[in-house]
Design an enzyme around this catalytic site. Structure first.
Site, PDB file in Angstrom:
ATOM      1  N   LYS A  45       0.844  -1.201   0.000  1.00 36.04           N
ATOM      2  CA  LYS A  45       0.000   0.000   0.000  1.00 36.04           C
ATOM      3  C   LYS A  45       0.877   1.248   0.000  1.00 36.04           C
ATOM      4  CE  LYS A  45      -3.113   2.540   3.123  1.00 36.04           C
ATOM      5  NZ  LYS A  45      -3.776   2.509   4.448  1.00 36.04           N
ATOM      6  N   ASP A  53      -2.677  10.376   3.789  1.00 35.64           N
ATOM      7  CA  ASP A  53      -4.100  10.045   3.876  1.00 35.64           C
ATOM      8  C   ASP A  53      -4.824  11.093   4.708  1.00 35.64           C
ATOM      9  OD1 ASP A  53      -6.546   8.838   3.849  1.00 35.64           O
ATOM     10  OD2 ASP A  53      -6.025   7.296   5.326  1.00 35.64           O
ATOM     11  N   LYS A  90     -10.124  12.991   8.284  1.00 35.23           N
ATOM     12  CA  LYS A  90      -9.598  12.623   9.600  1.00 35.23           C
ATOM     13  C   LYS A  90      -9.518  13.856  10.485  1.00 35.23           C
ATOM     14  CE  LYS A  90      -6.370   9.011   8.006  1.00 35.23           C
ATOM     15  NZ  LYS A  90      -6.847   7.869   8.818  1.00 35.23           N
ATOM     16  N   ASP A 116       1.514   6.202   5.932  1.00 36.32           N
ATOM     17  CA  ASP A 116       0.482   5.361   5.339  1.00 36.32           C
ATOM     18  C   ASP A 116       0.956   4.680   4.055  1.00 36.32           C
ATOM     19  OD1 ASP A 116      -1.952   4.271   5.930  1.00 36.32           O
ATOM     20  OD2 ASP A 116      -3.105   5.694   4.747  1.00 36.32           O
ATOM     21  N   ASP A 160     -12.178   6.989   4.131  1.00 38.78           N
ATOM     22  CA  ASP A 160     -10.943   6.784   4.889  1.00 38.78           C
ATOM     23  C   ASP A 160     -10.542   5.310   4.918  1.00 38.78           C
ATOM     24  OD1 ASP A 160      -8.762   7.584   6.346  1.00 38.78           O
ATOM     25  OD2 ASP A 160      -9.798   7.592   8.271  1.00 38.78           O
ATOM     26  N   GLU A 217      -9.518   3.637   2.315  1.00 36.86           N
ATOM     27  CA  GLU A 217      -9.071   3.675   0.921  1.00 36.86           C
ATOM     28  C   GLU A 217      -7.974   2.670   0.607  1.00 36.86           C
ATOM     29  OE1 GLU A 217      -5.711   5.037   2.780  1.00 36.86           O
ATOM     30  OE2 GLU A 217      -7.766   5.639   3.236  1.00 36.86           O
ATOM     31  N   ARG A 261      -7.570  -0.514   1.234  1.00 34.61           N
ATOM     32  CA  ARG A 261      -8.022  -1.794   0.681  1.00 34.61           C
ATOM     33  C   ARG A 261      -8.490  -1.640  -0.765  1.00 34.61           C
ATOM     34  NH1 ARG A 261     -12.180  -2.364   5.426  1.00 34.61           N
ATOM     35  NH2 ARG A 261     -10.520  -1.049   6.285  1.00 34.61           N
TER      36      ARG A 261
END
Length: 461
Positions: free
Chosen positions: A228, A233, A240, A251, A310, A312, A314
């Site tokens: 990933k 993010d 967030k 992230d 949030d 995202e 996956r």
């Protein structure tokens, strides 16, 4: 950085690692001046304690490092790493005759203690160096430390200097260094190549989303690592809170970890064909950001209802995993800083992993123990499958209720990994919240050493 062992020399000074039960027998064999000095300094072999022993001329001639009581030894990791910063300049050697497990952890910890992130401010490095402990594979430990340093550097670099462009550049530099091939799909070309989820997550950013595709090796079993690469993010339209954004440069920790692992694999010239897939995006907010309630197509053809922008990670992994499955690799591994639920379950030290393959699970667990890289298996719990089936679409990216968040995320990804003989997913944290021996505060690799150690058994290398 000091990530290599010193060459062998007869002048190397000994480091004796002792537990409280070993201290008295050791002292009984020493001259009176040594016994007096150790006793005067109050050294009791407590975990991480260190005392320098001077020669008659007043120069250091040895060091004692405490291991702590055997009953509490598992509480402290990388004890020798803690002592490294306190040792004076010079070449040292590990003189203790402990088992391979302790020698290996000591060797690894020593090298990891030489890491500093010095891109933005001057860093001070340990002055002491050490020869490779007896019975340890110098090349192995040095390549592992170099791969870990790459991972840490990438995670520690803030997002203004580590966006999708810079992550691509880092992957390209690694590919060039080891003669690997690179292909990158950017921007609207993602739609043309049927990678719609990667495009949807990254399209709101001024920094174009992309899929980084690196290949190395010509013979042996095929291994695909999917990492990933969410370079920052914000949470998207499900923004967030500020406190949660503070560490979001990490992230892309999954991408950083698979690149570090790829470096280890290529440095050790393992006989396999390696492919690294990194969906690199920034989850931002703008007029064309994907929205809660949207239903998005995926490469595999499954539709996904967006219940939280949030969740995202996956999504971008799903397209990359689906692409990987098309070549039916012998082993597919995804790595991601995916869920807070995994942190709640296991804390920051232990990386949970999911697999249906029992021999793979056993190999990963054993290699994690041997490599001082703690991992723990969590289940693909099939009774939770209905939680990711919203009815209006094939899949839900963020089931309501908050239960089993790490498991439902892993189940989501498994839908896209169908068809490969062996698949494992790692939900890592990628961050050391406070400084510890061998692990300064900041980015850290998790799971890479466990995977590297498991590969020979799993693939018959």
């Amino acid at each position: 950085m000091s990530l290599k062992f010193a060459d062998e020399t007869p002048d190397a000074l000994p480091i004796h690692m002792l537990g409280p039960d070993e201290l008295a027998p050791w002292l009984a064999q020493q001259p009176e001046r040594v016994r007096s000095w150790v006793e005067a300094n109050g050294f009791s072999a407590a975990s991480g304690a260190m005392v320098l022993i001077p020669s008659e001329e007043g120069r250091p001639e040895a060091a004692l490092v405490g291991l702590g009581p055997a009953s509490r030894r598992g509480r402290d990791r990388f004890v020798l790493a803690q002592a490294r910063a306190s040792l004076p300049e010079g070449v040292w050697r590990l003189a203790s005759r402990h088992g391979a497990q302790l020698r290996g952890e000591s060797a690894l910890g020593w090298l990891l203690a030489g890491y500093r992130f010095g891109r933005y401010a001057e860093a001070s490095f340990p002055k002491a160096s050490m020869t490779c402990p007896q019975g340890c594979d110098r090349t192995h430990f040095e390549t592992v430390a170099a791969g870990e340093a790459l991972t840490r550097d990438l995670i520690n670099t803030p997002s203004n200097d580590m966006g999708p462009d810079e992550l691509e550049a880092a992957a390209r530099a690694l590919a060039d260094a080891f003669g690997a091939d690179m292909d990158v799909t950017r921007g609207d070309e993602l739609l043309e190549r049927n990678l719609p989820l990667i495009h949807a997550v990254g399209r709101a950013s001024s920094r174009a989303p992309r899929l980084i595709d690196m290949s190395w090796g010509e013979t042996g079993p095929t291994v695909v690592l999917v990492g990933k690469g969410v370079c920052f993010d914000t949470g998207g339209l499900n923004l967030k809170p500020g406190a949660s954004m503070g560490t979001m440069k990490k992230d892309m920790g999954g991408a950083a970890t698979v690149l570090g692992l790829a470096r280890m694999i290529m440095s050790q010239t393992l006989r396999l064909r390696l492919r690294v897939l990194i969906p690199a995006v920034e989850n931002s907010v703008s007029g064309n950001a994907f929205r809660p309630g949207d239903i998005l197509p995926s490469r595999k053809g499954l539709s996904v209802e967006i219940n939280n922008t949030d969740a995202e990670g996956r999504l971008v992994l799903a397209d990359a995993i689906a692409l990987a499955v098309e070549e039916t690799p012998d082993l597919l591994i995804s790595m991601a800083t995916l869920t807070g639920a995994a942190r709640v379950a296991l804390g920051p030290d232990i990386a949970p992993f999911f697999t249906d393959d029992e021999p793979l699970a056993e190999a990963l667990s054993a290699a994690g123990r041997d490599g001082a890289d703690p991992v723990w298996r969590l289940p693909f719990w099939e009774p939770y499958e209905p939680m990711i089936e919203p009815g209006i679409a094939d899949l839900d990216n963020a089931p309501k209720g908050g239960f089993a968040g790490a498991i439902t995320a892993a189940l989501f990804l498994r839908r896209f990994a169908e068809g490969v003989p062996r698949y494992a997913h790692f939900d890592i944290y990628g961050w050391q919240p406070s400084a510890a021996p061998g692990r300064p505060k900041g980015g850290v690799g998790q799971g890479a050493r466990a995977i590297l150690g498991a590969l020979p058994d799993v693939l018959g290398l």
